[in-house]
Scaffold this motif. Sequence first.
Motif, PDB file in Angstrom:
ATOM      1  N   HIS A  17       0.858  -1.184   0.000  1.00  0.00           N
ATOM      2  CA  HIS A  17       0.000   0.000   0.000  1.00  0.00           C
ATOM      3  C   HIS A  17       0.895   1.234   0.000  1.00  0.00           C
ATOM      4  CE1 HIS A  17       0.710  -0.972   4.248  1.00  0.00           C
ATOM      5  NE2 HIS A  17       0.587   0.332   4.498  1.00  0.00           N
ATOM      6  N   GLU A  18       0.354   2.336  -0.492  1.00  0.00           N
ATOM      7  CA  GLU A  18       1.153   3.552  -0.618  1.00  0.00           C
ATOM      8  C   GLU A  18       1.289   4.238   0.738  1.00  0.00           C
ATOM      9  OE1 GLU A  18       1.594   6.745  -4.090  1.00  0.00           O
ATOM     10  OE2 GLU A  18      -0.236   7.063  -2.914  1.00  0.00           O
ATOM     11  N   VAL A  19       2.501   4.676   1.032  1.00  0.00           N
ATOM     12  CA  VAL A  19       2.773   5.344   2.309  1.00  0.00           C
ATOM     13  C   VAL A  19       3.629   6.582   2.048  1.00  0.00           C
ATOM     14  CG1 VAL A  19       2.660   3.207   3.651  1.00  0.00           C
ATOM     15  CG2 VAL A  19       4.862   3.990   2.752  1.00  0.00           C
ATOM     16  N   ASN A  20       3.610   7.459   3.044  1.00  0.00           N
ATOM     17  CA  ASN A  20       4.510   8.606   3.018  1.00  0.00           C
ATOM     18  C   ASN A  20       5.245   8.653   4.346  1.00  0.00           C
ATOM     19  OD1 ASN A  20       4.624  11.808   3.955  1.00  0.00           O
ATOM     20  ND2 ASN A  20       5.370  11.439   1.883  1.00  0.00           N
ATOM     21  N   VAL A  21       6.532   8.888   4.288  1.00  0.00           N
ATOM     22  CA  VAL A  21       7.345   8.985   5.506  1.00  0.00           C
ATOM     23  C   VAL A  21       8.275  10.183   5.366  1.00  0.00           C
ATOM     24  CG1 VAL A  21       9.124   7.397   4.634  1.00  0.00           C
ATOM     25  CG2 VAL A  21       8.860   7.727   7.092  1.00  0.00           C
ATOM     26  N   LYS A  22       8.481  10.858   6.484  1.00  0.00           N
ATOM     27  CA  LYS A  22       9.377  12.016   6.496  1.00  0.00           C
ATOM     28  C   LYS A  22      10.436  11.803   7.574  1.00  0.00           C
ATOM     29  CE  LYS A  22       5.742  15.115   4.871  1.00  0.00           C
ATOM     30  NZ  LYS A  22       4.876  16.281   5.155  1.00  0.00           N
ATOM     31  N   GLU A  52      15.665   6.426 -12.234  1.00  0.00           N
ATOM     32  CA  GLU A  52      15.135   6.856 -13.530  1.00  0.00           C
ATOM     33  C   GLU A  52      13.945   7.798 -13.360  1.00  0.00           C
ATOM     34  OE1 GLU A  52      14.259   3.495 -15.932  1.00  0.00           O
ATOM     35  OE2 GLU A  52      16.367   2.886 -16.155  1.00  0.00           O
ATOM     36  N   ASN A  53      13.260   7.701 -12.172  1.00  0.00           N
ATOM     37  CA  ASN A  53      12.087   8.538 -11.924  1.00  0.00           C
ATOM     38  C   ASN A  53      12.410   9.788 -11.117  1.00  0.00           C
ATOM     39  OD1 ASN A  53      10.466   6.689 -13.247  1.00  0.00           O
ATOM     40  ND2 ASN A  53       9.970   5.555 -11.364  1.00  0.00           N
ATOM     41  N   ILE A  54      13.625   9.844 -10.547  1.00  0.00           N
ATOM     42  CA  ILE A  54      14.003  10.971  -9.695  1.00  0.00           C
ATOM     43  C   ILE A  54      15.004  11.831 -10.447  1.00  0.00           C
ATOM     44  CG2 ILE A  54      14.947  11.680  -7.459  1.00  0.00           C
ATOM     45  CD1 ILE A  54      12.365  10.065  -7.237  1.00  0.00           C
ATOM     46  N   THR A  71       7.517   9.170  -0.690  1.00  0.00           N
ATOM     47  CA  THR A  71       6.237   8.497  -0.956  1.00  0.00           C
ATOM     48  C   THR A  71       6.516   7.282  -1.825  1.00  0.00           C
ATOM     49  OG1 THR A  71       5.053  10.609  -0.889  1.00  0.00           O
ATOM     50  CG2 THR A  71       3.919   8.759  -1.915  1.00  0.00           C
ATOM     51  N   GLY A  72       5.851   6.163  -1.488  1.00  0.00           N
ATOM     52  CA  GLY A  72       6.069   4.951  -2.264  1.00  0.00           C
ATOM     53  C   GLY A  72       5.291   3.783  -1.711  1.00  0.00           C
ATOM     54  N   THR A  73       5.607   2.609  -2.185  1.00  0.00           N
ATOM     55  CA  THR A  73       4.906   1.387  -1.784  1.00  0.00           C
ATOM     56  C   THR A  73       5.680   0.649  -0.703  1.00  0.00           C
ATOM     57  OG1 THR A  73       4.009   1.160  -4.028  1.00  0.00           O
ATOM     58  CG2 THR A  73       3.940  -0.789  -2.618  1.00  0.00           C
ATOM     59  N   LEU A  74       4.999   0.329   0.403  1.00  0.00           N
ATOM     60  CA  LEU A  74       5.619  -0.472   1.468  1.00  0.00           C
ATOM     61  C   LEU A  74       5.651  -1.924   1.015  1.00  0.00           C
ATOM     62  CD1 LEU A  74       6.731  -0.345   4.413  1.00  0.00           C
ATOM     63  CD2 LEU A  74       4.450  -1.062   5.165  1.00  0.00           C
ATOM     64  N   ALA A  75       6.840  -2.492   0.943  1.00  0.00           N
ATOM     65  CA  ALA A  75       6.987  -3.857   0.444  1.00  0.00           C
ATOM     66  C   ALA A  75       7.912  -4.656   1.347  1.00  0.00           C
ATOM     67  CB  ALA A  75       7.548  -3.825  -0.983  1.00  0.00           C
ATOM     68  N   VAL A  88      10.325   3.681  -3.717  1.00  0.00           N
ATOM     69  CA  VAL A  88      10.049   5.116  -3.824  1.00  0.00           C
ATOM     70  C   VAL A  88       9.486   5.483  -5.193  1.00  0.00           C
ATOM     71  CG1 VAL A  88      11.056   7.437  -3.677  1.00  0.00           C
ATOM     72  CG2 VAL A  88      11.892   5.609  -2.171  1.00  0.00           C
ATOM     73  N   SER A  89       8.365   6.239  -5.151  1.00  0.00           N
ATOM     74  CA  SER A  89       7.797   6.778  -6.387  1.00  0.00           C
ATOM     75  C   SER A  89       7.964   8.293  -6.462  1.00  0.00           C
ATOM     76  CB  SER A  89       6.311   6.414  -6.507  1.00  0.00           C
ATOM     77  OG  SER A  89       5.585   6.906  -5.388  1.00  0.00           O
ATOM     78  N   GLN A  90       7.981   8.938  -5.302  1.00  0.00           N
ATOM     79  CA  GLN A  90       8.187  10.386  -5.238  1.00  0.00           C
ATOM     80  C   GLN A  90       9.144  10.714  -4.093  1.00  0.00           C
ATOM     81  OE1 GLN A  90       4.489  12.621  -5.024  1.00  0.00           O
ATOM     82  NE2 GLN A  90       3.425  11.073  -6.241  1.00  0.00           N
ATOM     83  N   LEU A  91       9.984  11.701  -4.302  1.00  0.00           N
ATOM     84  CA  LEU A  91      10.913  12.123  -3.252  1.00  0.00           C
ATOM     85  C   LEU A  91      11.062  13.638  -3.288  1.00  0.00           C
ATOM     86  CD1 LEU A  91      14.141  10.422  -2.075  1.00  0.00           C
ATOM     87  CD2 LEU A  91      14.186  12.872  -2.553  1.00  0.00           C
TER      88      LEU A  91
END
Length: 477
Positions: A17-22, A52-54, A71-75, A88-91
């Motif tokens: 599931h998608e999560v955000n951590v700081k 490649e995405n950052i 932000t990304g998927t917890l795996a 990570v999908s966004q940073l």
Amino acid sequence: MRHTKVKDLLSSTTTLHEVNVKGWVRTFRNNQFIALNDGSTINNIQCVVDFENIPEETLKRITTGAAVSVTGTLAESKGAGQKYEIQVSQLEILGDSDPEKFPMQPKKHSLEFLRENAHLRVRTNTFGAIMRVRSVLSFAVHSYFQQKGFVYVNTPIITGADAEGAGEMFQVTSLPIENLPKNEEGNIDYKKDFFGKHTNLTVSGQLEGETFAMALGQIYTFGPTFRAENSNTSRHLAEFWMIEPEVAFNDLDANMDLAEDFIQYVIKYAMDKCPDDLKFLESRLLEEEKSKPQAERSEMSLLEKLNFVLENNFKRVSYTEAIDILRDSTPNKKKKFQYIINEWGADLQSEHERYLVEKHFKCPVILFDYPAKIKAFYMRLNEDGKTVRAMDILFPGIGEIVGGSQREERFDVLVEKMKVLGIDEEELWWYLDTRRFGSAVHSGFGLGFERLVLFVTGMTNIRDVIPFPRTPGNAEF
């Protein structure tokens, strides 16, 4: 999206599931793996970056100490030694950190170096763990006393009374230092000072606490205290926190029962709430021990020492019996003690206290009935006229951790003791009033909070268990 704490992510029961951590970057390896920590746990969470995405400019800003939002998927993690990771999908860089100047690089630093950077040292594993344990212990103190029906009392920080009679106090004044007003006798005229009298920072809330115990039954104080002792040792601070309960109608035996129960409660609370931090601190201590000569190494690990306190009843021994034991001990006879015990009346040192706990009785020890000459004026005089109803609790590796007594409730005896010691009755008229109006047997003890944190964390220097230590020549930060 609201961010989630690293501690909660690592204990999650679901993935994908998608999560955000700081948090703050501890390390960034191979331009792909971020070890991220947000202070909620000693453990980092690995964030796997798809470069490649950052943008390349963003990747260059991922440095040790930088604050980031991920932000990304917890795996489930593919790496060893970790349960989960974030794909990570966004940073986003929230705050840059100059890698050339940031002092907390991912390497071992000396404790001395870290004290010089006390504003940043809490970003290390060691000090993050210490301060989380300190926080939990602080909560445990209040939890214990509140459950027992004690009233929390905020005693004054500015006082005209010297509870210990030692005179090592920080003076508080608003008088102009360069032009002090004088009275007719040529002395400083404190009547012109802010409070109209000579005042200091408190060394203890006990005396004021006693007045409240004589109305509320059982109270406790927990606040900052100060001592202007010019001592640069690993056991002294100029500013520290004290826990001081006072209980009406408790004699010395009941006081010892309370102290033993209290200290076992707060230690167990910390062990239950901070297992990861204490496990890390135990490993750290084992590494430190390896560098010491065999004779100086502790016989117990940190957790063994904590369990030692929880699993053993505290042995109660009179000062007189302890002196006999020490005088006849092998290290005393062979003059291996730094301070040789020759006669009754000696003030025990840490080496003597640790011998009693670690070598002779092999359990925590409560010493009681000390010579009146080496204890404070407010302690109840015994019938022998030589000893007072004082008690100290001794722990392995540290010696004295708690000091307390049954208080002198007899007005005439207290006044006589004050006269002998030259303590001004007029300065403590309000304290004597508690013996004039409805006096009763009562007892209490004091526990230096930093001494407790020192024991529970296994640290050896008291400057490392308080956020910003205040010592002679040092009031930085």
